[in-house]
Design an enzyme around this catalytic site. Structure first.
Site, PDB file in Angstrom:
ATOM      1  N   ALA A   1     -66.220  83.791  24.474  1.00 25.82           N
ATOM      2  CA  ALA A   1     -67.287  84.494  25.177  1.00 25.82           C
ATOM      3  C   ALA A   1     -68.597  83.809  24.792  1.00 25.82           C
ATOM      4  O   ALA A   1     -68.677  83.171  23.736  1.00 25.82           O
ATOM      5  CB  ALA A   1     -67.295  85.946  24.747  1.00 25.82           C
TER       6      ALA A   1
ATOM      7  N   GLY B   1     -62.477  84.555  23.665  1.00 26.72           N
ATOM      8  CA  GLY B   1     -62.323  84.969  25.063  1.00 26.72           C
ATOM      9  C   GLY B   1     -61.671  83.897  25.932  1.00 26.72           C
ATOM     10  O   GLY B   1     -61.030  84.210  26.938  1.00 26.72           O
TER      11      GLY B   1
ATOM     12  N   GLU C   1     -58.117  84.341  25.392  1.00 29.59           N
ATOM     13  CA  GLU C   1     -57.743  85.618  26.029  1.00 29.59           C
ATOM     14  C   GLU C   1     -57.588  85.440  27.542  1.00 29.59           C
ATOM     15  O   GLU C   1     -56.685  86.019  28.159  1.00 29.59           O
ATOM     16  CB  GLU C   1     -58.794  86.676  25.701  1.00 29.59           C
ATOM     17  CG  GLU C   1     -58.715  87.102  24.233  1.00 29.59           C
ATOM     18  CD  GLU C   1     -59.870  87.978  23.795  1.00 29.59           C
ATOM     19  OE1 GLU C   1     -61.033  87.577  24.016  1.00 29.59           O
ATOM     20  OE2 GLU C   1     -59.625  89.060  23.229  1.00 29.59           O
TER      21      GLU C   1
ATOM     22  N   GLU D   1     -62.915  85.691  16.218  1.00 30.94           N
ATOM     23  CA  GLU D   1     -63.832  86.833  16.317  1.00 30.94           C
ATOM     24  C   GLU D   1     -64.249  87.397  14.957  1.00 30.94           C
ATOM     25  O   GLU D   1     -65.419  87.722  14.746  1.00 30.94           O
ATOM     26  CB  GLU D   1     -63.194  87.953  17.154  1.00 30.94           C
ATOM     27  CG  GLU D   1     -63.186  87.704  18.650  1.00 30.94           C
ATOM     28  CD  GLU D   1     -61.991  86.887  19.122  1.00 30.94           C
ATOM     29  OE1 GLU D   1     -61.270  86.321  18.277  1.00 30.94           O
ATOM     30  OE2 GLU D   1     -61.776  86.809  20.344  1.00 30.94           O
TER      31      GLU D   1
HETATM   32  N1  DAK Z   1     -70.972  80.517  23.260  1.00 34.64           N
HETATM   33  C1  DAK Z   1     -72.100  79.858  23.601  1.00 34.64           C
HETATM   34  N2  DAK Z   1     -72.283  78.554  23.389  1.00 34.64           N
HETATM   35  C2  DAK Z   1     -71.281  77.868  22.803  1.00 34.64           C
HETATM   36  C3  DAK Z   1     -70.058  78.479  22.418  1.00 34.64           C
HETATM   37  C4  DAK Z   1     -69.925  79.883  22.678  1.00 34.64           C
HETATM   38  N3  DAK Z   1     -68.797  80.552  22.398  1.00 34.64           N
HETATM   39  N4  DAK Z   1     -69.266  77.542  21.855  1.00 34.64           N
HETATM   40  C5  DAK Z   1     -69.945  76.391  21.890  1.00 34.64           C
HETATM   41  N5  DAK Z   1     -71.168  76.577  22.457  1.00 34.64           N
HETATM   42  C6  DAK Z   1     -72.217  75.579  22.681  1.00 34.64           C
HETATM   43  C7  DAK Z   1     -72.880  75.187  21.360  1.00 34.64           C
HETATM   44  O1  DAK Z   1     -73.877  76.135  21.019  1.00 34.64           O
HETATM   45  C8  DAK Z   1     -73.432  73.830  21.706  1.00 34.64           C
HETATM   46  O2  DAK Z   1     -74.604  74.013  22.474  1.00 34.64           O
HETATM   47  P1  DAK Z   1     -75.968  73.175  22.104  1.00 34.64           P
HETATM   48  O3  DAK Z   1     -76.242  73.451  20.682  1.00 34.64           O
HETATM   49  O4  DAK Z   1     -75.580  71.726  22.378  1.00 34.64           O
HETATM   50  O5  DAK Z   1     -76.987  73.724  23.073  1.00 34.64           O
HETATM   51  C9  DAK Z   1     -72.393  73.238  22.653  1.00 34.64           C
HETATM   52  O6  DAK Z   1     -71.639  74.366  23.136  1.00 34.64           O
HETATM   53  C10 DAK Z   1     -71.428  72.277  21.969  1.00 34.64           C
HETATM   54  O7  DAK Z   1     -70.897  72.945  20.841  1.00 34.64           O
HETATM   55  P2  DAK Z   1     -70.832  72.277  19.385  1.00 34.64           P
HETATM   56  O8  DAK Z   1     -71.991  71.339  19.206  1.00 34.64           O
HETATM   57  O9  DAK Z   1     -70.666  73.367  18.403  1.00 34.64           O
HETATM   58  O10 DAK Z   1     -69.496  71.412  19.514  1.00 34.64           O
HETATM   59  P3  DAK Z   1     -68.510  70.957  18.350  1.00 34.64           P
HETATM   60  O11 DAK Z   1     -67.585  69.958  18.962  1.00 34.64           O
HETATM   61  O12 DAK Z   1     -69.275  70.566  17.123  1.00 34.64           O
HETATM   62  O13 DAK Z   1     -67.687  72.278  17.970  1.00 34.64           O
HETATM   63  C11 DAK Z   1     -66.463  74.268  18.484  1.00 34.64           C
HETATM   64  C12 DAK Z   1     -66.819  72.824  18.918  1.00 34.64           C
HETATM   65  C13 DAK Z   1     -65.644  74.885  19.635  1.00 34.64           C
HETATM   66  C14 DAK Z   1     -65.561  74.205  17.225  1.00 34.64           C
HETATM   67  C15 DAK Z   1     -67.742  75.058  18.172  1.00 34.64           C
HETATM   68  O14 DAK Z   1     -68.616  74.936  19.295  1.00 34.64           O
HETATM   69  C16 DAK Z   1     -67.523  76.497  17.943  1.00 34.64           C
HETATM   70  O15 DAK Z   1     -67.080  76.925  16.889  1.00 34.64           O
HETATM   71  N6  DAK Z   1     -67.895  77.333  18.965  1.00 34.64           N
HETATM   72  C17 DAK Z   1     -67.850  78.755  18.853  1.00 34.64           C
HETATM   73  C18 DAK Z   1     -66.432  79.253  18.946  1.00 34.64           C
HETATM   74  C19 DAK Z   1     -66.446  80.733  18.887  1.00 34.64           C
HETATM   75  O16 DAK Z   1     -66.716  81.348  17.850  1.00 34.64           O
HETATM   76  N7  DAK Z   1     -66.259  81.328  20.062  1.00 34.64           N
HETATM   77  C20 DAK Z   1     -66.418  82.744  20.224  1.00 34.64           C
HETATM   78  C21 DAK Z   1     -65.202  83.477  19.821  1.00 34.64           C
HETATM   79  S1  DAK Z   1     -65.478  85.185  19.893  1.00 34.64           S
HETATM   80  C22 DAK Z   1     -66.249  91.006  24.282  1.00 34.64           C
HETATM   81  C23 DAK Z   1     -65.491  90.209  25.049  1.00 34.64           C
HETATM   82  C24 DAK Z   1     -64.929  89.091  24.547  1.00 34.64           C
HETATM   83  C25 DAK Z   1     -65.154  88.753  23.258  1.00 34.64           C
HETATM   84  C26 DAK Z   1     -65.880  89.557  22.485  1.00 34.64           C
HETATM   85  C27 DAK Z   1     -66.441  90.683  22.951  1.00 34.64           C
HETATM   86  N8  DAK Z   1     -66.917  92.178  24.855  1.00 34.64           N
HETATM   87  C28 DAK Z   1     -66.957  92.169  26.312  1.00 34.64           C
HETATM   88  C29 DAK Z   1     -67.880  92.824  24.156  1.00 34.64           C
HETATM   89  C30 DAK Z   1     -64.705  87.502  22.787  1.00 34.64           C
HETATM   90  C31 DAK Z   1     -65.310  86.944  21.742  1.00 34.64           C
HETATM   91  C32 DAK Z   1     -65.131  85.563  21.464  1.00 34.64           C
HETATM   92  O17 DAK Z   1     -64.788  84.789  22.294  1.00 34.64           O
END
Ligand code: DAK
Length: 260
Positions: free
Chosen positions: A67, A112, A115, A135
Protein backbone atom coordinates in the site's frame (compact mmCIF):
# COMPACT_ATOMS: atom_id res chain seq x y z
CA UNK A 1 -11.47 4.97 -20.26
CA UNK A 2 -8.68 7.23 -18.99
CA UNK A 3 -6.59 5.82 -16.18
CA UNK A 4 -3.79 7.61 -14.29
CA UNK A 5 -2.33 4.75 -12.27
CA UNK A 6 -2.94 1.66 -14.37
CA UNK A 7 -3.25 0.62 -18.01
CA UNK A 8 -5.61 -1.93 -19.49
CA UNK A 9 -5.12 -3.60 -22.86
CA UNK A 10 -7.37 -6.09 -24.60
CA UNK A 11 -5.12 -8.55 -26.45
CA UNK A 12 -8.02 -10.36 -28.13
CA UNK A 13 -9.86 -11.72 -25.10
CA UNK A 14 -6.81 -11.78 -22.84
CA UNK A 15 -6.68 -8.56 -20.84
CA UNK A 16 -3.41 -7.16 -19.53
CA UNK A 17 -3.76 -4.84 -16.55
CA UNK A 18 -0.53 -3.10 -15.55
CA UNK A 19 0.05 -1.07 -12.41
CA UNK A 20 1.65 2.13 -13.71
CA UNK A 21 3.44 3.80 -10.79
CA UNK A 22 6.96 2.47 -11.37
CA UNK A 23 8.65 5.39 -9.55
CA UNK A 24 6.80 4.38 -6.35
CA UNK A 25 7.37 0.68 -7.10
CA UNK A 26 3.67 0.47 -8.06
CA UNK A 27 2.55 1.16 -4.49
CA UNK A 28 -1.21 0.95 -4.22
CA UNK A 29 -2.78 4.28 -3.33
CA UNK A 30 -6.55 4.60 -3.07
CA UNK A 31 -6.89 6.03 -6.62
CA UNK A 32 -5.13 2.95 -7.98
CA UNK A 33 -7.52 0.64 -6.15
CA UNK A 34 -10.49 2.59 -7.54
CA UNK A 35 -9.05 2.26 -11.04
CA UNK A 36 -8.61 -1.49 -10.53
CA UNK A 37 -12.32 -1.62 -9.73
CA UNK A 38 -13.18 0.43 -12.84
CA UNK A 39 -11.00 -1.80 -15.04
CA UNK A 40 -12.77 -4.88 -13.74
CA UNK A 41 -16.12 -3.27 -14.63
CA UNK A 42 -14.88 -2.66 -18.18
CA UNK A 43 -13.85 -6.31 -18.58
CA UNK A 44 -17.07 -7.64 -17.01
CA UNK A 45 -19.12 -5.53 -19.42
CA UNK A 46 -17.25 -6.83 -22.47
CA UNK A 47 -19.58 -8.40 -25.03
CA UNK A 48 -16.80 -10.52 -26.51
CA UNK A 49 -15.41 -13.69 -24.92
CA UNK A 50 -13.00 -13.01 -22.05
CA UNK A 51 -10.30 -15.68 -21.81
CA UNK A 52 -8.83 -14.14 -18.70
CA UNK A 53 -6.92 -11.33 -17.09
CA UNK A 54 -3.22 -10.89 -16.32
CA UNK A 55 -2.24 -8.32 -13.70
CA UNK A 56 1.35 -7.16 -13.46
CA UNK A 57 3.53 -4.22 -12.48
CA UNK A 58 5.35 -1.76 -14.73
CA UNK A 59 9.11 -1.31 -14.55
CA UNK A 60 11.67 -3.94 -13.81
CA UNK A 61 11.58 -3.91 -10.04
CA UNK A 62 8.13 -4.38 -8.63
CA UNK A 63 4.75 -5.98 -8.98
CA UNK A 64 3.64 -3.71 -6.10
CA UNK A 65 5.70 -2.75 -3.04
CA UNK A 66 2.61 -2.55 -0.85
CA UNK A 67 0.00 0.00 0.00
CA UNK A 68 1.19 3.57 -0.53
CA UNK A 69 2.77 4.30 2.83
CA UNK A 70 2.78 8.04 2.34
CA UNK A 71 -0.98 8.33 3.11
CA UNK A 72 -1.02 6.19 6.22
CA UNK A 73 -0.19 8.65 9.02
CA UNK A 74 -3.39 10.70 8.32
CA UNK A 75 -5.90 7.86 8.32
CA UNK A 76 -6.65 7.08 11.98
CA UNK A 77 -9.09 4.34 13.12
CA UNK A 78 -12.15 5.36 11.03
CA UNK A 79 -10.10 5.97 7.90
CA UNK A 80 -8.19 2.71 8.37
CA UNK A 81 -11.32 0.58 8.78
CA UNK A 82 -13.06 2.27 5.82
CA UNK A 83 -10.11 1.89 3.48
CA UNK A 84 -9.48 -1.68 4.52
CA UNK A 85 -13.10 -2.66 3.94
CA UNK A 86 -13.28 -0.93 0.54
CA UNK A 87 -9.97 -2.42 -0.58
CA UNK A 88 -11.07 -5.87 0.49
CA UNK A 89 -14.25 -5.49 -1.54
CA UNK A 90 -12.28 -4.60 -4.67
CA UNK A 91 -9.81 -7.47 -4.25
CA UNK A 92 -12.66 -9.90 -3.56
CA UNK A 93 -14.19 -8.91 -6.90
CA UNK A 94 -10.98 -10.11 -8.60
CA UNK A 95 -11.20 -13.38 -6.64
CA UNK A 96 -14.83 -13.84 -7.70
CA UNK A 97 -14.30 -12.95 -11.36
CA UNK A 98 -15.96 -15.56 -13.60
CA UNK A 99 -12.79 -15.80 -15.72
CA UNK A 100 -9.26 -16.73 -14.61
CA UNK A 101 -7.13 -13.97 -13.17
CA UNK A 102 -3.34 -14.45 -13.06
CA UNK A 103 -0.91 -12.30 -11.11
CA UNK A 104 2.29 -12.06 -13.16
CA UNK A 105 4.67 -11.20 -10.33
CA UNK A 106 7.57 -9.41 -11.93
CA UNK A 107 9.42 -8.17 -8.83
CA UNK A 108 8.61 -7.08 -5.26
CA UNK A 109 5.18 -8.24 -4.06
CA UNK A 110 5.05 -6.82 -0.56
CA UNK A 111 2.23 -6.06 1.86
CA UNK A 112 -0.82 -4.92 -0.11
CA UNK A 113 0.97 -5.95 -3.32
CA UNK A 114 1.17 -9.57 -2.19
CA UNK A 115 -2.41 -9.30 -0.90
CA UNK A 116 -3.53 -8.25 -4.39
CA UNK A 117 -1.63 -11.17 -5.93
CA UNK A 118 -3.26 -13.53 -3.41
CA UNK A 119 -6.72 -12.37 -4.50
CA UNK A 120 -5.90 -13.59 -8.03
CA UNK A 121 -6.65 -17.19 -8.98
CA UNK A 122 -3.11 -18.07 -10.03
CA UNK A 123 0.31 -16.58 -9.31
CA UNK A 124 3.16 -16.95 -11.77
CA UNK A 125 6.43 -15.47 -10.54
CA UNK A 126 9.51 -14.18 -12.32
CA UNK A 127 12.72 -15.61 -10.92
CA UNK A 128 13.43 -12.05 -9.73
CA UNK A 129 10.26 -11.79 -7.61
CA UNK A 130 10.43 -11.17 -3.85
CA UNK A 131 7.57 -11.67 -1.40
CA UNK A 132 6.79 -10.46 2.08
CA UNK A 133 4.26 -9.05 4.53
CA UNK A 134 6.25 -6.30 6.27
CA UNK A 135 3.27 -4.64 7.98
CA UNK A 136 4.37 -5.35 11.57
CA UNK A 137 7.61 -3.46 10.86
CA UNK A 138 5.45 -0.40 10.30
CA UNK A 139 3.21 -0.83 13.33
CA UNK A 140 0.38 -2.37 11.34
CA UNK A 141 -1.54 -5.54 10.78
CA UNK A 142 -2.23 -6.39 7.13
CA UNK A 143 -5.24 -4.48 5.78
CA UNK A 144 -6.12 -6.39 2.64
CA UNK A 145 -6.61 -9.90 4.00
CA UNK A 146 -3.11 -11.41 4.25
CA UNK A 147 -4.07 -12.84 7.65
CA UNK A 148 -6.90 -14.68 5.88
CA UNK A 149 -5.56 -15.65 2.46
CA UNK A 150 -1.92 -16.40 3.32
CA UNK A 151 -2.82 -19.29 5.73
CA UNK A 152 -5.11 -20.73 3.04
CA UNK A 153 -2.23 -20.93 0.57
CA UNK A 154 0.66 -21.94 2.78
CA UNK A 155 -0.90 -23.13 6.07
CA UNK A 156 -1.15 -21.42 9.46
CA UNK A 157 2.36 -22.17 10.64
CA UNK A 158 4.27 -20.82 7.63
CA UNK A 159 1.84 -17.89 7.30
CA UNK A 160 2.44 -16.89 10.90
CA UNK A 161 6.19 -17.16 10.32
CA UNK A 162 6.08 -14.72 7.40
CA UNK A 163 3.63 -12.34 9.10
CA UNK A 164 5.46 -12.31 12.43
CA UNK A 165 9.02 -12.08 11.16
CA UNK A 166 8.34 -9.78 8.16
CA UNK A 167 11.01 -11.80 6.34
CA UNK A 168 11.25 -11.26 2.59
CA UNK A 169 11.47 -14.48 0.57
CA UNK A 170 12.63 -15.29 -2.94
CA UNK A 171 10.58 -16.86 -5.73
CA UNK A 172 11.91 -20.40 -5.27
CA UNK A 173 10.95 -20.34 -1.58
CA UNK A 174 7.49 -18.96 -2.46
CA UNK A 175 7.06 -21.87 -4.87
CA UNK A 176 8.22 -24.37 -2.24
CA UNK A 177 5.64 -22.99 0.19
CA UNK A 178 2.83 -23.18 -2.38
CA UNK A 179 2.38 -19.43 -2.57
CA UNK A 180 3.03 -19.30 -6.32
CA UNK A 181 2.06 -21.82 -8.97
CA UNK A 182 5.22 -21.57 -11.03
CA UNK A 183 8.48 -19.66 -11.30
CA UNK A 184 9.68 -18.71 -14.78
CA UNK A 185 12.59 -16.80 -16.26
CA UNK A 186 11.88 -13.08 -15.95
CA UNK A 187 11.76 -12.57 -19.72
CA UNK A 188 9.16 -15.32 -20.19
CA UNK A 189 6.73 -14.15 -17.51
CA UNK A 190 3.94 -12.63 -19.61
CA UNK A 191 4.34 -15.18 -22.38
CA UNK A 192 3.82 -18.01 -19.86
CA UNK A 193 0.73 -16.31 -18.40
CA UNK A 194 -0.75 -15.90 -21.89
CA UNK A 195 -0.02 -19.57 -22.58
CA UNK A 196 -1.94 -20.62 -19.47
CA UNK A 197 -4.90 -18.39 -20.31
CA UNK A 198 -5.00 -19.72 -23.87
CA UNK A 199 -5.05 -23.28 -22.51
CA UNK A 200 -7.94 -22.42 -20.18
CA UNK A 201 -9.59 -20.41 -22.96
CA UNK A 202 -10.01 -23.59 -25.04
CA UNK A 203 -12.05 -25.22 -22.25
CA UNK A 204 -15.77 -24.80 -21.53
CA UNK A 205 -16.30 -21.27 -20.14
CA UNK A 206 -19.27 -22.21 -17.96
CA UNK A 207 -17.34 -25.07 -16.36
CA UNK A 208 -14.40 -22.72 -15.71
CA UNK A 209 -16.51 -20.03 -14.04
CA UNK A 210 -18.42 -22.63 -11.99
CA UNK A 211 -15.15 -24.20 -10.79
CA UNK A 212 -13.93 -20.77 -9.63
CA UNK A 213 -17.27 -20.17 -7.90
CA UNK A 214 -17.29 -23.55 -6.11
CA UNK A 215 -13.68 -23.30 -4.94
CA UNK A 216 -14.42 -19.82 -3.56
CA UNK A 217 -17.49 -21.30 -1.82
CA UNK A 218 -15.21 -23.68 0.08
CA UNK A 219 -13.71 -20.67 1.85
CA UNK A 220 -16.96 -18.75 2.34
CA UNK A 221 -18.49 -19.50 5.76
CA UNK A 222 -21.90 -18.43 4.45
CA UNK A 223 -21.93 -20.98 1.65
CA UNK A 224 -22.16 -24.75 1.50
CA UNK A 225 -19.48 -25.56 -1.06
CA UNK A 226 -20.60 -29.17 -1.43
CA UNK A 227 -24.13 -28.06 -2.32
CA UNK A 228 -22.76 -25.38 -4.67
CA UNK A 229 -20.82 -28.09 -6.48
CA UNK A 230 -23.94 -30.24 -6.81
CA UNK A 231 -25.81 -27.27 -8.33
CA UNK A 232 -22.95 -26.39 -10.68
CA UNK A 233 -22.72 -29.98 -11.82
CA UNK A 234 -26.43 -30.00 -12.67
CA UNK A 235 -26.14 -26.66 -14.46
CA UNK A 236 -23.24 -27.88 -16.62
CA UNK A 237 -25.02 -31.20 -17.30
CA UNK A 238 -27.89 -29.23 -18.82
CA UNK A 239 -25.60 -27.06 -20.97
CA UNK A 240 -25.06 -27.14 -24.72
CA UNK A 241 -21.33 -27.19 -23.99
CA UNK A 242 -21.64 -30.56 -22.23
CA UNK A 243 -23.27 -31.97 -25.39
CA UNK A 244 -20.52 -30.44 -27.51
CA UNK A 245 -17.73 -31.67 -25.20
CA UNK A 246 -18.98 -35.26 -25.22
CA UNK A 247 -19.72 -35.24 -28.98
CA UNK A 248 -16.25 -33.88 -29.70
CA UNK A 249 -14.71 -36.60 -27.53
CA UNK A 250 -16.65 -39.35 -29.33
CA UNK A 251 -15.91 -37.86 -32.76
CA UNK A 252 -12.23 -37.38 -31.86
CA UNK A 253 -12.21 -33.68 -32.69
CA UNK A 254 -11.56 -30.41 -30.88
CA UNK A 255 -14.69 -29.05 -29.19
CA UNK A 256 -16.10 -25.63 -30.09
CA UNK A 257 -17.60 -24.34 -26.86
CA UNK A 258 -20.11 -21.48 -26.82
CA UNK A 259 -20.36 -20.80 -23.08
CA UNK A 260 -23.90 -21.95 -22.43
N1 DAK B 1 4.67 3.29 -0.63
C1 DAK B 1 5.10 4.44 -1.20
N2 DAK B 1 6.27 4.56 -1.83
C2 DAK B 1 7.06 3.48 -1.90
C3 DAK B 1 6.69 2.22 -1.34
C4 DAK B 1 5.42 2.16 -0.68
N3 DAK B 1 4.95 1.01 -0.16
N4 DAK B 1 7.68 1.34 -1.57
C5 DAK B 1 8.63 1.99 -2.25
N5 DAK B 1 8.27 3.29 -2.45
C6 DAK B 1 9.02 4.34 -3.15
C7 DAK B 1 10.21 4.80 -2.30
O1 DAK B 1 9.78 5.75 -1.35
C8 DAK B 1 11.11 5.36 -3.36
O2 DAK B 1 10.62 6.64 -3.73
P1 DAK B 1 11.65 7.92 -3.83
O3 DAK B 1 12.33 7.99 -2.53
O4 DAK B 1 12.57 7.54 -4.98
O5 DAK B 1 10.73 9.07 -4.14
C9 DAK B 1 10.88 4.46 -4.57
O6 DAK B 1 9.62 3.80 -4.31
C10 DAK B 1 11.95 3.39 -4.73
O7 DAK B 1 12.07 2.71 -3.50
P2 DAK B 1 13.48 2.43 -2.79
O8 DAK B 1 14.44 3.53 -3.12
O9 DAK B 1 13.22 2.14 -1.37
O10 DAK B 1 13.93 1.10 -3.56
P3 DAK B 1 14.90 -0.05 -3.04
O11 DAK B 1 15.21 -0.90 -4.23
O12 DAK B 1 16.04 0.53 -2.26
O13 DAK B 1 14.02 -0.89 -2.01
C11 DAK B 1 12.02 -1.99 -1.28
C12 DAK B 1 12.92 -1.60 -2.49
C13 DAK B 1 10.74 -2.62 -1.87
C14 DAK B 1 12.75 -3.06 -0.44
C15 DAK B 1 11.73 -0.75 -0.42
O14 DAK B 1 11.22 0.28 -1.28
C16 DAK B 1 10.72 -0.97 0.63
O15 DAK B 1 10.99 -1.55 1.67
N6 DAK B 1 9.48 -0.44 0.40
C17 DAK B 1 8.43 -0.47 1.37
C18 DAK B 1 7.84 -1.85 1.47
C19 DAK B 1 6.72 -1.81 2.44
O16 DAK B 1 6.91 -1.68 3.66
N7 DAK B 1 5.51 -1.81 1.88
C20 DAK B 1 4.33 -1.60 2.66
C21 DAK B 1 3.87 -2.85 3.31
S1 DAK B 1 2.52 -2.53 4.35
C22 DAK B 1 -4.64 -1.02 4.66
C23 DAK B 1 -4.57 -1.68 3.49
C24 DAK B 1 -3.45 -2.33 3.13
C25 DAK B 1 -2.37 -2.30 3.94
C26 DAK B 1 -2.44 -1.67 5.11
C27 DAK B 1 -3.55 -1.03 5.51
N8 DAK B 1 -5.84 -0.25 5.01
C28 DAK B 1 -6.73 0.00 3.88
C29 DAK B 1 -5.81 0.61 6.05
C30 DAK B 1 -1.15 -2.83 3.47
C31 DAK B 1 -0.01 -2.40 4.00
C32 DAK B 1 1.22 -2.64 3.33
O17 DAK B 1 1.28 -2.88 2.17
Amino acid sequence: MDYKNISLEDEGGIYLLTLQRPKALNALNWETIEELNMALNVIMESKAKVKGLIVTGSGDKAFAAGADLKHFPDLGYEGGVKLSRQGNEVFSRFEKAPFPVIAAINGFALGGGLEFAMACHLRIASDRARFGQPEAKLGLTPGYAATQRLPRYIGKSQALYLLLTCEMIKADRAFQLGLVNEVVEHERLLERCREILNTIGDLAPMAISEIIRCVNAYYDPNMDGFEEEVQSFGKCMASEDLQEGVNAFVEKRKPGFIGR
